[in-house]
Design a protein around this motif. Structure first.
Motif, PDB file in Angstrom:
ATOM      1  N   MET A   8       1.017  -1.186  -0.154  1.00 34.63           N
ATOM      2  CA  MET A   8      -0.446   0.579  -0.038  1.00 34.63           C
ATOM      3  C   MET A   8       0.772   0.957  -0.055  1.00 34.63           C
ATOM      4  O   MET A   8       1.951   1.125   0.693  1.00 34.63           O
ATOM      5  CB  MET A   8      -1.142  -0.418   1.854  1.00 34.63           C
ATOM      6  CG  MET A   8      -1.191   1.112   1.416  1.00 34.63           C
ATOM      7  SD  MET A   8      -3.490   0.709  -0.112  1.00 34.63           S
ATOM      8  CE  MET A   8      -3.956   1.782   0.431  1.00 34.63           C
ATOM      9  N   VAL A   9       0.268   1.949  -0.543  1.00 34.01           N
ATOM     10  CA  VAL A   9       1.346   3.367  -0.952  1.00 34.01           C
ATOM     11  C   VAL A   9       0.989   3.987   0.166  1.00 34.01           C
ATOM     12  O   VAL A   9      -0.494   4.788   0.774  1.00 34.01           O
ATOM     13  CB  VAL A   9       0.709   3.869  -2.302  1.00 34.01           C
ATOM     14  CG1 VAL A   9       1.641   4.995  -2.337  1.00 34.01           C
ATOM     15  CG2 VAL A   9       1.343   2.758  -3.227  1.00 34.01           C
ATOM     16  N   LYS A  34       0.956   8.539   1.092  1.00 34.21           N
ATOM     17  CA  LYS A  34       1.593   9.870   1.349  1.00 34.21           C
ATOM     18  C   LYS A  34       1.624  10.400   2.336  1.00 34.21           C
ATOM     19  O   LYS A  34       1.442  10.344   2.773  1.00 34.21           O
ATOM     20  CB  LYS A  34       0.081   9.833   0.291  1.00 34.21           C
ATOM     21  CG  LYS A  34      -0.247   9.287  -0.899  1.00 34.21           C
ATOM     22  CD  LYS A  34      -1.308   9.454  -0.965  1.00 34.21           C
ATOM     23  CE  LYS A  34      -2.385   8.619  -0.352  1.00 34.21           C
ATOM     24  NZ  LYS A  34      -3.213   6.967  -0.444  1.00 34.21           N
ATOM     25  N   ASN A  66      -4.500   6.039   3.834  1.00 31.22           N
ATOM     26  CA  ASN A  66      -2.738   6.044   4.153  1.00 31.22           C
ATOM     27  C   ASN A  66      -2.029   7.155   4.244  1.00 31.22           C
ATOM     28  O   ASN A  66      -0.872   6.936   3.592  1.00 31.22           O
ATOM     29  CB  ASN A  66      -2.097   4.942   3.589  1.00 31.22           C
ATOM     30  CG  ASN A  66      -1.252   3.463   4.064  1.00 31.22           C
ATOM     31  OD1 ASN A  66      -0.947   3.536   5.080  1.00 31.22           O
ATOM     32  ND2 ASN A  66      -0.486   3.206   3.177  1.00 31.22           N
ATOM     33  N   GLU A  74       5.769   1.890  -1.178  1.00 30.93           N
ATOM     34  CA  GLU A  74       6.496   2.796  -1.426  1.00 30.93           C
ATOM     35  C   GLU A  74       5.961   4.083  -0.841  1.00 30.93           C
ATOM     36  O   GLU A  74       4.153   4.246  -0.399  1.00 30.93           O
ATOM     37  CB  GLU A  74       5.999   2.869  -2.887  1.00 30.93           C
ATOM     38  CG  GLU A  74       6.098   3.701  -4.381  1.00 30.93           C
ATOM     39  CD  GLU A  74       5.033   4.064  -5.599  1.00 30.93           C
ATOM     40  OE1 GLU A  74       5.163   2.432  -6.070  1.00 30.93           O
ATOM     41  OE2 GLU A  74       5.352   5.154  -5.996  1.00 30.93           O
ATOM     42  N   ILE A 110       4.869   8.222  -1.526  1.00 34.46           N
ATOM     43  CA  ILE A 110       5.142   9.140  -2.422  1.00 34.46           C
ATOM     44  C   ILE A 110       5.058  10.444  -1.287  1.00 34.46           C
ATOM     45  O   ILE A 110       4.320  11.055  -0.418  1.00 34.46           O
ATOM     46  CB  ILE A 110       3.625   9.510  -3.104  1.00 34.46           C
ATOM     47  CG1 ILE A 110       3.246   8.144  -4.133  1.00 34.46           C
ATOM     48  CG2 ILE A 110       3.624  10.556  -3.969  1.00 34.46           C
ATOM     49  CD1 ILE A 110       2.039   8.152  -4.756  1.00 34.46           C
ATOM     50  N   LEU A 118       8.981   9.262  -4.821  1.00 33.10           N
ATOM     51  CA  LEU A 118       7.910  10.248  -5.751  1.00 33.10           C
ATOM     52  C   LEU A 118       7.734  11.511  -5.602  1.00 33.10           C
ATOM     53  O   LEU A 118       7.625  11.368  -4.396  1.00 33.10           O
ATOM     54  CB  LEU A 118       7.110   9.065  -6.154  1.00 33.10           C
ATOM     55  CG  LEU A 118       6.515   9.972  -7.507  1.00 33.10           C
ATOM     56  CD1 LEU A 118       7.013  10.444  -8.771  1.00 33.10           C
ATOM     57  CD2 LEU A 118       5.201   9.261  -7.983  1.00 33.10           C
TER      58      LEU A 118
END
Lengths: 188, 573
Positions: free
Chosen positions: B1-2, B4, B28, B121, B123, B518
């Protein structure tokens, strides 16, 4: 990493598709149409000015000439700022949303951002446009009341109208990212 | 799950410390509001956060650590920061570190109760804290504090930053145990002019309310309610416009503070619109009174009225002859023509009676242009209505005559066919007539039928004249409506401070580096001008013709009187 490929639009004009992968869940797809040709610009301007000279010869009123110059200038500015779209791009950020940008020839950019929660799917649809049947890519938005229903259809790449081969490339790229949100477990 | 992380761009150069903000678990996402610097006592930090949470109702907590090392990475510091994760237990514990002046930060998370220990990941989204705090997302969700789960992700973020204003009130010059960095940490910004205006607005509002109550008292007094006067007030559009503006002044001068954004914008729009209106009105007044233009206007008014009357006389003479080659019924033609000519003669006499007073009346009436340009335009429309009153009278006479004729014809036509209109059942029934009824009916039918062209022609001519006057008045009212309803403050705000009216956000991808998270920049996407006008239009009192073209044509054909521009307060007939 960026790659560019050439395709054709629905009316036969050459367009270019540029794909950039910024990260595992972020991709940018840009379709660039043909730029404004000097040929067509000079042809339009000469036509207007010839007509103005013709009217001036008939009426001997010099206001016609200044009016023609003004009309040409204003028409060109309106065309570049409101009509001629140079590039349409799609930025897909998994778990944030999809951003659709149109850049005009004068540099103006008009952007819409659709959150991932509202996106149901990205599909290729058929449509009857004048005397042709064309394919277009569109985003289906979720209906908040009905989980199976679609509340709105947002068509993409409307001014460049790419053909099916280009659309399939874009579709595949989008679906790779959209699938990630289905496989990733939702946080409790 | 990303994961942020929304990071304020003003904290990019802050010293090392811990990050405080709000964790939105459904998305998240972590919204970072400020950085707390060393040294601090964890207990005091928790106390401070508890207070802030109580005041703002936003769940502010410690989210992670931030290290900005100007030289090489210090090992001890990173261990210290990890240990902090155990003191302020938050899952996941976010660690962001910046080396030197590098743009690419490294970001990692420590998950204590992680179900799947794979690398998620991250961001990193930069946002401009001041702009996001001041901006207002459209379409406005007027739910106060409820349904944060239903609200879209972005409005949750905007909401968080907007409601945490009290957090941004302490700057680095304050003496306190907590040292924060946020957009106002270099000193709280405020404008002297705005503060002065806020102080001055309270007594100004009270004065305005007092004056308004006086004026409303006078308006409501019994003297003005007697029948001829009340009829006059309802017909004059100037009084409507003045009443509308009075209502606006009531809204501005009320003591209650605006509850939400929409009300505040409406008050501001009304205020600016009134100001511009009065300014334009005073400009118009100064132009009119310079070089005595109003005297010239008054001098030309009587000749214009005379000219209009002469033109009408010529028109009637033309109708009494053979208009457009048509042959009229001589006797009826003469009667109608002489009747209308006599009216014009009366009208001219009245105008000439008034002519010595016209200049003075116009001079004083022109002074009321200082109340606003809209009032001046309404006065113009009323003057046109008064000057063309005879055209209105002629239209009414012609229409009534024509209407009577049409009804008579239709009823006698039914008699011709042996039918009758049943009023009870509202339908046509067959009926047996006596011979003498049939005879008289047929005679009358023939008379009416052959007199129809004459009456129809008079009706047509006067209806066209009346429609012309109505169109001119309608255009003036359209202009007044435009000035009344245009939300000037919102448009100026959209022009100068476009981030205040947000339709959404847009993301820009910044330079990336492999292995680093990112990086995105979140900017505010302002509302379009059309959207601003649609959202913040002020309501007006007039409604546009509700008759469709088909019903209008039908009414014209049957000779019913038409009132195309109806105001909202009037009764429908």
């Amino acid at each position: 990493m960026a790659e560019e490929r050439r395709f054709r639009s629905a009316s036969g004009a050459p367009i270019a598709l540029r794909r950039r992968q910024h990260s595992a869940s972020c991709r940018e797809l840009a379709v660039r149409g043909p730029r404004l040709q000097l040929r067509s610009l000079s042809a339009a301007t000469s036509a207007v000015w010839l007509a103005a000279y013709g009217l001036f010869a008939l009426s001997e009123n010099s206001m016609v000439l200044s009016a023609a110059i003004l009309i040409t200038l204003i028409g060109l500015i309106i065309y570049l700022h409101f009509v001629k779209i140079d590039q349409e791009s799609l930025l897909v950020i998994g778990s944030l949303g999809i951003q659709v940008t149109s850049s005009y020839a004068s540099g103006k950019e008009s952007t819409t951002f659709i959150e991932m929660g509202r996106v149901k799917d990205v599909v290729i649809n058929e449509a009857i446009h004048m005397q042709k049947v064309i394919y277009y890519l569109c985003i289906l938005l979720q209906d908040p009341e009905d989980p199976q229903g679609v509340s709105e259809v947002v068509p993409l790449f409307q001014s460049s109208k790419p053909r099916l081969d280009c659309l399939i490339e874009v579709y595949k790229s989008c679906q790779e990212i959209l699938e990630q949100r289905k496989t990733a477990p939702q946080s409790s | 799950m990303v994961l942020k992380v929304f990071f304020p761009s003003c904290c990019s150069s802050a010293d090392s410390g811990i990050l405080i903000g709000r964790w939105i678990s459904e998305q998240n996402a972590a919204v970072i509001l400020a950085v707390v610097h060393f040294p601090f006592i964890p207990v005091q930090v928790k106390q401070y956060l508890g207070e802030v949470q109580r005041v703002t109702k936003v769940t502010v907590s410690v989210l992670g650590s931030w290290s900005n090392s100007k030289q090489e990475k210090e090992e001890s510091l990173s261990e210290f920061l990890e240990d902090l994760g155990t003191i302020f237990c938050h899952d996941p514990w976010i660690q962001i570190s910046k080396e030197g002046d590098s743009k690419f930060w490294s970001c990692s998370t420590l998950q204590k109760h992680s179900k799947n220990p794979q690398e998620e990941e991250i961001i990193l989204v930069y946002y401009d804290q001041r702009k996001v705090m001041l901006s207002h997302l459209h379409p406005t969700l007027d739910t106060a504090g409820q349904g944060a789960e239903d609200a879209s992700k972005l409005s949750a973020i905007f909401d968080t930053v907007a409601r945490s204003q009290v957090l941004f009130m302490t700057d680095r010059y304050d003496e306190g145990p907590i040292k924060l960095t946020h957009w106002q940490s270099d000193g709280v910004e405020a404008s002297i002019i705005v503060e002065l205006m806020k102080q001055a607005s309270v007594p100004a509002c009270m004065l305005l309310t007092f004056l308004l109550s006086l004026v409303s008292g006078i308006c409501r007094s019994r003297v003005l309610k007697f029948w001829p006067l009340s009829f006059l007030w309802s017909k004059l559009s100037t009084c409507e416009q003045l009443g509308h503006r009075l209502q606006h002044l009531h809204i501005i001068s009320s003591n209650k503070k605006a509850q939400n954004q929409t009300q505040l914008m409406r008050k501001a729009n009304i205020f600016v619109s009134l100001l511009i209106d009065v300014a334009l009105g005073i400009l118009l007044m100064s132009w009119l009174y310079r070089k005595n233009r109003i005297g010239h206007l008054a001098d030309t008014l009587i000749p214009v009225a005379d000219h209009v009357a002469e033109e009408l006389q010529d028109l009637l003479q033309w109708l009494m002859g053979a208009p457009a080659g048509l042959k009229m019924n001589r006797a009826l033609d003469q009667v109608l023509g002489r009747f209308f000519l006599y009216h014009i003669h009366l009208w001219i006499s009245y105008i000439h009676l008034l002519s010595p007073f016209i200049e003075m009346i116009l001079w004083y009436v022109g002074l009321s242009a200082c109340l606003g340009l809209t009032v001046a335009l309404c006065i113009l429309s009323d003057i046109i209505a008064l000057l063309t009153f005879h055209i209105y009278c002629f239209y009414v006479y012609g229409a009534r005559l024509y209407c009577l004729k049409i009804y008579g014809l239709s009823s006698l036509w039914r008699l011709f066919r042996g039918k009758k209109w049943n009023v009870l059942r509202q339908r046509v029934d067959s009926c047996s007539y006596d011979l003498d009824q049939l005879f008289i009916g047929t005679l009358l039918f023939t008379i009416l039928l052959f007199l129809l062209p004459t009456t129809a022609l008079y009706y047509l001519v006067f209806t066209l004249l009346r429609l012309l006057v109505v169109i001119v008045q309608g255009l003036i009212h359209l202009l007044v409506d435009l000035i009344d309803s245009l939300p000037l403050y919102s448009l100026i705000l959209r022009l100068c401070r476009s981030y205040r009216l947000a339709a959404g956000v847009k993301f820009r991808v910044l330079e990336q580096q492999d292995g680093k998270p990112l990086r995105l920049l979140m900017q505010i996407n302002p509302l379009s001008y059309g959207g601003v006008v649609q959202m913040y239009r002020l309501p007006t009192y007039s409604c546009y013709p509700k008759d469709s073209w088909a019903s209008l044509c039908k009414k014209l054909f049957l000779g019913e009187l038409i009132y195309p521009w109806k105001h909202k307060g009037e009764k429908q007939n």
